[in-house]
Design an enzyme around this catalytic site. Sequence first.
Site, short mmCIF file in Angstrom:
data_model
loop_
_atom_site.label_atom_id
_atom_site.label_comp_id
_atom_site.label_asym_id
_atom_site.label_seq_id
_atom_site.Cartn_x
_atom_site.Cartn_y
_atom_site.Cartn_z
N ARG A 113 0.82 -1.23 0.00
CA ARG A 113 0.00 0.00 0.00
C ARG A 113 0.84 1.27 0.00
NH1 ARG A 113 -2.88 -3.47 3.07
NH2 ARG A 113 -4.75 -4.17 1.98
N GLU A 177 8.70 18.82 -24.69
CA GLU A 177 8.14 19.06 -23.34
C GLU A 177 8.86 20.23 -22.66
OE1 GLU A 177 5.45 17.58 -22.50
OE2 GLU A 177 5.45 15.54 -23.29
N GLU A 242 -4.86 17.55 -10.13
CA GLU A 242 -5.23 18.06 -11.45
C GLU A 242 -6.70 18.43 -11.58
OE1 GLU A 242 -3.93 15.48 -14.63
OE2 GLU A 242 -3.98 17.12 -16.07
N ASN A 250 -1.14 20.36 -19.90
CA ASN A 250 -1.67 19.70 -21.10
C ASN A 250 -1.50 20.54 -22.36
OD1 ASN A 250 -2.50 17.43 -19.75
ND2 ASN A 250 -4.46 18.35 -19.17
#
Length: 363
Positions: A113, A177, A242, A250
């Site tokens: 986890r 990018e 987001e 984006n």
Amino acid sequence: MSPGPTILKMKTDAGVSEYELGRNIVKTLPEAVSGLNAVLFADNRLRDRLDDLPPSLPVVFLKGGESIKTMAGLQTIYDHLRRCGVPRDGLLIAVGGGTILDLCGLAASTWGRGLDFIAVPTTLLAAVDASVGGKTGINLGELKNPVGTFHPARRILVQPDLLYSLPRREWRNGMAEMIKTAVIGSAALFRDLEAHADDLTSKLADGDPRRRVAGIDTLPWQDWLAAAAAVKMKLVEKDFREHGPRRALNLGHTLGHALELSQGLDHGQAVALGLAAVSRLAAAQNTCTTRTADRIIGLLENCGLPTTLRPENKQAVVKLVERDKKTLGERVGWVLPVRPGRVLIDQAVDTKTALDHLAERRI
Ligand SMILES: NC(=O)c1ccc[n+]([C@@H]2O[C@H](COP(=O)([O-])OP(=O)(O)OC[C@H]3O[C@@H](n4cnc5c(N)ncnc54)[C@H](O)[C@@H]3O)[C@@H](O)[C@H]2O)c1
Ligand SMILES: [Zn+2]
């Protein structure tokens, strides 16, 4: 190039992440793993580049690329974690491009986890983008990253010289990018990239995409990476999951994703095309000046990235943009440039109009 290491910090509700950038930064790994039950997964292209790892640290080499970002790839990581008996207070280290980092990040976030995770990005794209911000994921069929989590690496170790073996194609992809990031949040980075336009052109504009790039080490990667990471970390800190400002990242991707899938382009090429199209569109509707759009497109071209395309099947591209909207169940708002360092998010744009701007040479 700046002399000492640069350390940037980002705080989210998942904890603190440190982006550590410098010449011998990977040499700090042995210290990080001491006393811990850790496993290191690395892209096999880095096989001869990782010196001085503790002999007790299990190292697993994997073939990087989209084909590792699958359920089978995830199973491979889990199998090694099981075999090495990594407990929930152990550590997973991933060394590679965005594919290895996305896959290992997902494994780290689910094993026990949530395992501590250290990312060592070795592609420009991963150093600028995939290693920062905590998104992990794998692909399913034709869907990209439908399964994933938010699990930021506790440390991101970036050693520019590990990138120097990249082929020209990957430098180009990463620069898409980098330019995107500068447009979103750093006028200074944008100007600095422009100041190196001739150098970028001579190294990236032409030449074999599969070959290494001679003299690539003379560019100020440490400064550029620090500036780009700072932009992304600031946005992620503001909006980890987001819901708002992070969507600025984006920029160029709304159309880019659809082009990547439908035209068989590299992610970076598709983002460059998406960025060029929205820049022309923004200029046409006075969101930015023609000069701003020209500067963005010029920089992409300096880096050997495409900026015009007549898609084979426009309707297919439009459909993919709409499908993305539905799959995500939310507005896939368009992001439009205003000027270097500033964008508008959640803009309504007609996909066909955006596509028309893709085919134009100049505004
Ligand atoms: N999590 C995020 O926020 C995020 C953001 C952007 C992209 N991504 C993901 O990143 C992936 C793309 O990343 P990428 O472009 O790094 O792809 P990649 O991992 O496939 O690397 C590209 C190629 O470079 C090779 N390589 C890696 N390091 C090298 C080195 N130092 N020298 C020579 N070759 C090397 C790899 O083996 C591969 O062939 C996509 O799957 C995308 O979805 C994630
Ligand atoms: Zn991208």
